[in-house]
Design a protein around this motif. Structure first.
Motif, PDB file in Angstrom:
ATOM      1  N   PRO A 195       0.846  -1.198   0.000  1.00 25.51           N
ATOM      2  CA  PRO A 195       0.000   0.000   0.000  1.00 25.51           C
ATOM      3  C   PRO A 195       0.875   1.240   0.000  1.00 25.51           C
ATOM      4  N   LEU A 196       0.607   2.178  -0.895  1.00 25.60           N
ATOM      5  CA  LEU A 196       1.469   3.352  -1.041  1.00 25.60           C
ATOM      6  C   LEU A 196       1.344   4.331   0.123  1.00 25.60           C
ATOM      7  N   LYS A 197       0.359   4.121   0.996  1.00 27.12           N
ATOM      8  CA  LYS A 197       0.221   4.972   2.179  1.00 27.12           C
ATOM      9  C   LYS A 197       0.737   4.262   3.431  1.00 27.12           C
ATOM     10  N   ALA A 198       1.516   3.200   3.259  1.00 30.74           N
ATOM     11  CA  ALA A 198       2.006   2.425   4.400  1.00 30.74           C
ATOM     12  C   ALA A 198       2.952   3.257   5.264  1.00 30.74           C
ATOM     13  N   PRO A 199       2.892   3.123   6.590  1.00 30.54           N
ATOM     14  CA  PRO A 199       3.839   3.818   7.471  1.00 30.54           C
ATOM     15  C   PRO A 199       5.272   3.395   7.131  1.00 30.54           C
ATOM     16  N   GLY A 200       6.166   4.366   7.073  1.00 29.58           N
ATOM     17  CA  GLY A 200       7.558   4.075   6.755  1.00 29.58           C
ATOM     18  C   GLY A 200       7.893   4.225   5.290  1.00 29.58           C
ATOM     19  N   LEU A 201       6.914   4.495   4.442  1.00 32.03           N
ATOM     20  CA  LEU A 201       7.158   4.672   3.010  1.00 32.03           C
ATOM     21  C   LEU A 201       7.154   6.168   2.685  1.00 32.03           C
ATOM     22  N   THR A 202       8.269   6.653   2.154  1.00 34.43           N
ATOM     23  CA  THR A 202       8.387   8.054   1.742  1.00 34.43           C
ATOM     24  C   THR A 202       8.463   8.116   0.229  1.00 34.43           C
ATOM     25  N   LEU A 203       7.646   8.965  -0.387  1.00 35.92           N
ATOM     26  CA  LEU A 203       7.574   9.059  -1.838  1.00 35.92           C
ATOM     27  C   LEU A 203       7.864  10.492  -2.283  1.00 35.92           C
ATOM     28  N   ASN A 204       8.757  10.625  -3.264  1.00 37.44           N
ATOM     29  CA  ASN A 204       9.069  11.925  -3.855  1.00 37.44           C
ATOM     30  C   ASN A 204       8.847  11.865  -5.357  1.00 37.44           C
ATOM     31  N   ARG A 205       8.384  12.969  -5.934  1.00 39.17           N
ATOM     32  CA  ARG A 205       8.226  13.047  -7.383  1.00 39.17           C
ATOM     33  C   ARG A 205       9.520  13.552  -8.005  1.00 39.17           C
ATOM     34  N   VAL A 206       9.831  13.064  -9.199  1.00 42.70           N
ATOM     35  CA  VAL A 206      11.079  13.386  -9.896  1.00 42.70           C
ATOM     36  C   VAL A 206      10.769  14.280 -11.087  1.00 42.70           C
ATOM     37  N   ARG A 207      11.397  15.457 -11.135  1.00 40.79           N
ATOM     38  CA  ARG A 207      11.159  16.366 -12.255  1.00 40.79           C
ATOM     39  C   ARG A 207      12.015  15.953 -13.447  1.00 40.79           C
ATOM     40  N   MET A 208      11.367  15.780 -14.601  1.00 44.03           N
ATOM     41  CA  MET A 208      12.056  15.381 -15.818  1.00 44.03           C
ATOM     42  C   MET A 208      12.478  16.614 -16.616  1.00 44.03           C
ATOM     43  N   VAL A 209      13.266  16.395 -17.662  1.00 46.17           N
ATOM     44  CA  VAL A 209      13.804  17.505 -18.444  1.00 46.17           C
ATOM     45  C   VAL A 209      12.714  18.312 -19.141  1.00 46.17           C
ATOM     46  N   ASN A 210      11.565  17.694 -19.396  1.00 46.60           N
ATOM     47  CA  ASN A 210      10.464  18.413 -20.041  1.00 46.60           C
ATOM     48  C   ASN A 210       9.502  19.037 -19.034  1.00 46.60           C
ATOM     49  N   GLY A 211       9.865  18.991 -17.757  1.00 50.77           N
ATOM     50  CA  GLY A 211       9.025  19.573 -16.724  1.00 50.77           C
ATOM     51  C   GLY A 211       8.049  18.601 -16.098  1.00 50.77           C
ATOM     52  N   SER A 212       7.906  17.414 -16.675  1.00 50.36           N
ATOM     53  CA  SER A 212       6.962  16.427 -16.164  1.00 50.36           C
ATOM     54  C   SER A 212       7.395  15.910 -14.792  1.00 50.36           C
TER      55      SER A 212
END
Length: 413
Positions: A195-212
């Motif tokens: 589950p992506l909301k599990a305790p202990g899981l940290t999620l960061n978004r990665v900015r791509m060269v096109n801004g995505s």
């Protein structure tokens, strides 16, 4: 609602045509989206559209009825996709949620996992993603070092993943981790539903060269999972991952029967050579016409090859490894499309001059991500290896860690 698995494709097509006209919004009625950071509304919209499809009896067309689908054939899916061409569809959910993750669970998951996760995805309630690649892993997926250790009736997950498509919008992820370090690398892996909301899981978004910000990285710090989170067998994760990679290559190559609707994941335009020839007013230029003709020829070859290889795999004339043919050809086709689009735009690709508003901007942004199709679904080099070794029977390339317990394999420098 009950569905008749023997319904003809033409009858299904007629019902779909009438239902789409009555229930789904036409393309162009909503503003085009860009690569903004806050795309929550796009995912909410995708789930809403998926719920409409489910309520109307047109969701999960090729998934079995017992898991919420219709139990129909790929021909029925193709008919629906053709009819839905002019309508807004939940394309965000196609890859990886349906075509890769749900398809993998269908092949390898427990009965409980199939009924819970596939059913929720088809109803538009949940989104699935992949948690495979690692920061230090490169293309050697089996060499991963994220670990899961047993603690009584639970597993404790530690490590990191990266390049996870749309993980920020997902509810569950298929995560491959190492559970045995005393055996060769392929034999000590286990797949987990996390589950992506599990305790202990940290999620960061990665900015791509096109801004995505489509991709994410995840860090697992003592994430606890129940025994029921295991997909397939303990230490049998490579079998699950292999099937998952098959579905990924099939999806990227255009051969998945679980994709509904046509077009890219997002509504942002991605001009092709024909679009650019028209936008730039150069459609009568003999050289431009040559480039457009080359693009259209390869487009036709790609479409015909997808159909031929998909049918051959379905009838076991070709093995599942043939999905790498589709993955490889898709990259070649996408590269040619992007390259020729830039050639036709000429200097306008940088200045925006001489074309319709926005056309060169979209083409330039798309070109920045040109190499992405050489990496998604496994790199092009891996695809060539699979074709040469598993389809053509050529000798395998040397692998010094083959057969060596993973805790004895040298890593790093």
């Amino acid at each position: 609602m009950s569905h008749n698995a023997t319904e003809s494709v033409e009858s299904f097509r007629a019902r779909a045509r009438a239902w789409l006209a009555e229930n789904m919004p036409r393309l162009g009625d909503r503003p085009q989206s860009g690569t903004g950071e806050d795309d929550t509304h796009e995912w909410e919209r995708a789930r809403e559209l998926q719920q409409r499809l489910y309520a109307g009896g047109f969701a999960g067309i090729c998934f079995p009825e017992e898991y919420g689908g219709l139990g129909l054939t790929s021909a029925h899916q193709e008919a629906f996709t053709e009819e839905s061409g002019g309508y807004e569809m939940p394309l965000l959910l196609n890859v990886p949620s349906f075509a890769i993750c749900s398809a993998t669970l269908l092949d390898t998951g427990s009965e409980e996992q199939k009924r819970a996760r596939i059913g929720a995805a088809i109803r538009g309630e949940e989104v699935l993603c992949q948690l495979l690649s690692e920061p230090s892993g490169g293309s050697d997926l089996a060499g991963l070092i994220t670990r899961a250790e047993r603690d009584g009736d639970e597993w404790v997950l530690n490590g990191a993943k990266t390049w996870s498509t749309s993980a920020y919008a997902a509810d569950w992820g298929l995560c491959l981790a190492r559970t045995n370090w005393d055996v060769p690398k392929h034999q000590g892996l286990t797949m987990f539903l996390v589950p992506l909301k599990a305790p202990g899981l940290t999620l960061n978004r990665v900015r791509m060269v096109n801004g995505s910000l489509e991709f994410c990285e995840e860090f697992f710090d003592d994430v606890r999972l129940p025994a029921s989170a295991v997909v397939g067998e303990v230490d049998g994760g490579w079998t699950v991952a292999s099937r998952q990679l098959f579905h990924e290559r099939n999806a990227v190559g255009g051969g998945s029967p679980y994709v509904s609707g046509e077009g890219g994941m997002r509504a942002t335009p991605h001009p092709n050579p024909l679009d650019m020839a028209r936008a730039s007013g150069r459609a009568a230029d003999p050289r431009v016409r040559e480039l457009v003709g080359e693009y259209l020829a390869l487009k036709t070859v790609h479409e015909q090859t997808v159909g031929r290889v998909t049918r051959a795999m379905a009838t076991e004339v070709l093995p599942p490894a043939a999905s790498s043919l589709l993955r490889l050809l898709h990259a070649e086709y996408a590269h040619l499309s992007d390259d020729h689009t830039v050639r036709i735009a000429g200097a306008g690709i940088a200045t925006g001059a001489g074309t319709e508003p926005g056309a060169t901007g979209y083409a330039a942004t798309g070109f920045l991500m040109r190499q992405g199709v050489s990496l998604g679904g496994g790199s092009t080099e891996i695809a060539r290896n699979i074709v040469s070794e598993r389809l053509l029977g050529m000798p395998r390339e040397p692998a010094p860690d083959r057969g060596v317990p993973f805790n004895q394999v040298k890593r790093g420098s």
